[in-house]
Motif scaffolding. Sequence first.
Motif, PDB file in Angstrom:
ATOM      1  N   SER A  56      13.369   6.175  -1.994  1.00 58.12           N
ATOM      2  CA  SER A  56      12.793   7.257  -2.787  1.00 58.12           C
ATOM      3  C   SER A  56      12.211   6.705  -4.083  1.00 58.12           C
ATOM      4  N   CYS A  57      11.323   7.495  -4.697  1.00 56.48           N
ATOM      5  CA  CYS A  57      10.739   7.124  -5.975  1.00 56.48           C
ATOM      6  C   CYS A  57      10.172   8.374  -6.634  1.00 56.48           C
ATOM      7  N   THR A  58       9.809   8.223  -7.896  1.00 50.94           N
ATOM      8  CA  THR A  58       9.106   9.276  -8.625  1.00 50.94           C
ATOM      9  C   THR A  58       7.626   8.946  -8.621  1.00 50.94           C
ATOM     10  N   THR A  59       6.796   9.904  -8.215  1.00 46.57           N
ATOM     11  CA  THR A  59       5.358   9.675  -8.110  1.00 46.57           C
ATOM     12  C   THR A  59       4.694   9.802  -9.481  1.00 46.57           C
ATOM     13  N   TRP A  60       3.398   9.494  -9.520  1.00 44.47           N
ATOM     14  CA  TRP A  60       2.631   9.607 -10.763  1.00 44.47           C
ATOM     15  C   TRP A  60       2.523  11.062 -11.218  1.00 44.47           C
ATOM     16  N   GLN A  61       2.711  12.001 -10.290  1.00 40.12           N
ATOM     17  CA  GLN A  61       2.659  13.422 -10.638  1.00 40.12           C
ATOM     18  C   GLN A  61       4.034  13.976 -11.018  1.00 40.12           C
ATOM     19  N   GLY A  62       5.072  13.123 -10.937  1.00 37.73           N
ATOM     20  CA  GLY A  62       6.415  13.543 -11.322  1.00 37.73           C
ATOM     21  C   GLY A  62       7.249  14.113 -10.198  1.00 37.73           C
ATOM     22  N   SER A  63       6.710  14.143  -8.980  1.00 38.65           N
ATOM     23  CA  SER A  63       7.472  14.639  -7.840  1.00 38.65           C
ATOM     24  C   SER A  63       8.249  13.494  -7.196  1.00 38.65           C
ATOM     25  N   VAL A  64       9.117  13.843  -6.244  1.00 38.17           N
ATOM     26  CA  VAL A  64       9.911  12.842  -5.535  1.00 38.17           C
ATOM     27  C   VAL A  64       9.252  12.523  -4.207  1.00 38.17           C
ATOM     28  N   ASN A  65       9.061  11.245  -3.942  1.00 36.96           N
ATOM     29  CA  ASN A  65       8.555  10.781  -2.662  1.00 36.96           C
ATOM     30  C   ASN A  65       9.692  10.053  -1.964  1.00 36.96           C
ATOM     31  N   GLU A  66       9.939  10.364  -0.705  1.00 33.89           N
ATOM     32  CA  GLU A  66      11.060   9.733  -0.015  1.00 33.89           C
ATOM     33  C   GLU A  66      10.770   9.552   1.462  1.00 33.89           C
ATOM     34  N   ILE A  67      11.504   8.629   2.063  1.00 25.07           N
ATOM     35  CA  ILE A  67      11.383   8.363   3.490  1.00 25.07           C
ATOM     36  C   ILE A  67      12.732   7.847   3.982  1.00 25.07           C
ATOM     37  N   ARG A  68      13.060   8.191   5.216  1.00 25.12           N
ATOM     38  CA  ARG A  68      14.339   7.779   5.806  1.00 25.12           C
ATOM     39  C   ARG A  68      14.090   6.954   7.057  1.00 25.12           C
ATOM     40  N   GLY A  69      14.915   5.939   7.237  1.00 30.43           N
ATOM     41  CA  GLY A  69      14.774   5.075   8.390  1.00 30.43           C
ATOM     42  C   GLY A  69      16.089   4.430   8.763  1.00 30.43           C
TER      43      GLY A  69
ATOM     44  N   THR B  69       8.800  -3.101 -11.869  1.00 28.42           N
ATOM     45  CA  THR B  69       8.793  -1.687 -11.514  1.00 28.42           C
ATOM     46  C   THR B  69       9.428  -0.880 -12.641  1.00 28.42           C
ATOM     47  N   PRO B  70       8.704   0.037 -13.257  1.00 23.67           N
ATOM     48  CA  PRO B  70       9.310   0.874 -14.298  1.00 23.67           C
ATOM     49  C   PRO B  70      10.497   1.659 -13.744  1.00 23.67           C
ATOM     50  N   VAL B  71      11.567   1.704 -14.512  1.00 26.77           N
ATOM     51  CA  VAL B  71      12.766   2.425 -14.093  1.00 26.77           C
ATOM     52  C   VAL B  71      13.427   3.021 -15.325  1.00 26.77           C
ATOM     53  N   THR B  72      13.872   4.246 -15.217  1.00 24.18           N
ATOM     54  CA  THR B  72      14.543   4.914 -16.327  1.00 24.18           C
ATOM     55  C   THR B  72      15.782   4.137 -16.737  1.00 24.18           C
ATOM     56  N   GLY B  73      15.852   3.774 -18.020  1.00 24.32           N
ATOM     57  CA  GLY B  73      16.964   2.978 -18.514  1.00 24.32           C
ATOM     58  C   GLY B  73      16.728   1.486 -18.429  1.00 24.32           C
ATOM     59  N   GLY B  74      15.538   1.098 -17.937  1.00 21.77           N
ATOM     60  CA  GLY B  74      15.225  -0.322 -17.814  1.00 21.77           C
ATOM     61  C   GLY B  74      13.816  -0.613 -18.260  1.00 21.77           C
ATOM     62  N   LEU B  75      13.144  -1.533 -17.574  1.00 20.87           N
ATOM     63  CA  LEU B  75      11.775  -1.894 -17.927  1.00 20.87           C
ATOM     64  C   LEU B  75      10.854  -0.680 -17.796  1.00 20.87           C
ATOM     65  N   ASP B  76       9.885  -0.591 -18.685  1.00 20.55           N
ATOM     66  CA  ASP B  76       9.003   0.570 -18.687  1.00 20.55           C
ATOM     67  C   ASP B  76       7.542   0.185 -18.526  1.00 20.55           C
ATOM     68  N   GLN B  77       7.279  -1.072 -18.147  1.00 17.80           N
ATOM     69  CA  GLN B  77       5.906  -1.500 -17.994  1.00 17.80           C
ATOM     70  C   GLN B  77       5.731  -2.252 -16.680  1.00 17.80           C
TER      71      GLN B  77
ATOM     72  N   TYR C  51       0.823  -1.218   0.000  1.00 13.00           N
ATOM     73  CA  TYR C  51       0.000   0.000   0.000  1.00 13.00           C
ATOM     74  C   TYR C  51       0.852   1.261   0.000  1.00 13.00           C
ATOM     75  N   PHE C  52       2.008   1.219   0.672  1.00 14.62           N
ATOM     76  CA  PHE C  52       2.821   2.426   0.770  1.00 14.62           C
ATOM     77  C   PHE C  52       3.587   2.716  -0.516  1.00 14.62           C
ATOM     78  N   ASN C  53       3.578   1.776  -1.464  1.00 19.44           N
ATOM     79  CA  ASN C  53       4.274   1.992  -2.732  1.00 19.44           C
ATOM     80  C   ASN C  53       3.333   2.406  -3.851  1.00 19.44           C
ATOM     81  N   LEU C  54       2.033   2.466  -3.597  1.00 15.00           N
ATOM     82  CA  LEU C  54       1.101   2.810  -4.665  1.00 15.00           C
ATOM     83  C   LEU C  54       1.319   4.217  -5.193  1.00 15.00           C
ATOM     84  N   VAL C  55       1.935   5.084  -4.388  1.00  9.46           N
ATOM     85  CA  VAL C  55       2.214   6.448  -4.834  1.00  9.46           C
ATOM     86  C   VAL C  55       3.356   6.481  -5.849  1.00  9.46           C
ATOM     87  N   CYS C  56       4.145   5.408  -5.903  1.00  8.69           N
ATOM     88  CA  CYS C  56       5.346   5.386  -6.755  1.00  8.69           C
ATOM     89  C   CYS C  56       5.012   4.939  -8.176  1.00  8.69           C
ATOM     90  N   ALA C  57       5.422   5.748  -9.147  1.00 13.52           N
ATOM     91  CA  ALA C  57       5.211   5.408 -10.554  1.00 13.52           C
ATOM     92  C   ALA C  57       6.427   4.732 -11.159  1.00 13.52           C
TER      93      ALA C  57
END
Length: 207
Positions: free
Chosen positions: A91-104, A192-200, A65-71
């Motif tokens: 960290s990840c890029t969201t569906w809106q193009g912003s950066v989502n991140e968390i530290r632990g 998981t789509p990633v720049t330079g890798g899988l896109d679907q 559920y916490f990864n659904l924001v990540c595109a």
Amino acid sequence: MNPNPNRPRRLSPTIVVAAAFAIAVAGIGTGAPGSAHADPPAPVPVLDLGRYLGTWYQLAAVPQYFNLVCARDTRADYALDELGDVSVHNSCTTWQGSVNEIRGTATVTDPVTNAQLHVSFPGVPTQDARYGPPNYIVTALGDDYTWALVTDPNRLSGFVLSRTTTLDDAQWHDVAAAITAADENTCWYLTTPVTGGLDQIEPLCAR
């Protein structure tokens, strides 16, 4: 509200991901993630924590559920902190193009193998305690730590991590074998789509 009744509604990305996950696990004979098991998945015999530090790209995962924001471009950066534990920066890029991140923080709970850790995130309910039982198990590693398979004692989560944004066919074959060896199903994992890798986004079992 859909102003044009003849125009199909466009589903939100999170609904698409959730639906893809539902399709992936539907009808699978081994059941959905978290099915009852006698024992937790086995960790790798030895994890060299120093070699494990650094950047990892998520190439596939059991949806959470916490990864659904990540595109796309989901990654984890690990480093030693002042107490000798592992600092975690996800960290990840969201569906809106912003950066989502968390530290632990990740603390080793299994000094024999170093491959079982407790990961905590301050302020996150049920995950804010720095010390506790393992919830992060490294169950497989590629040659020279090129990729890793991570899950938890109940197999509710799963992550395929890579040092690079791509894996070749032989490496994906090894990843699939490792997932099976951990008594999981490749259909639980979505790419998981990633720049330079899988896109679907698709189940690993469909690759």
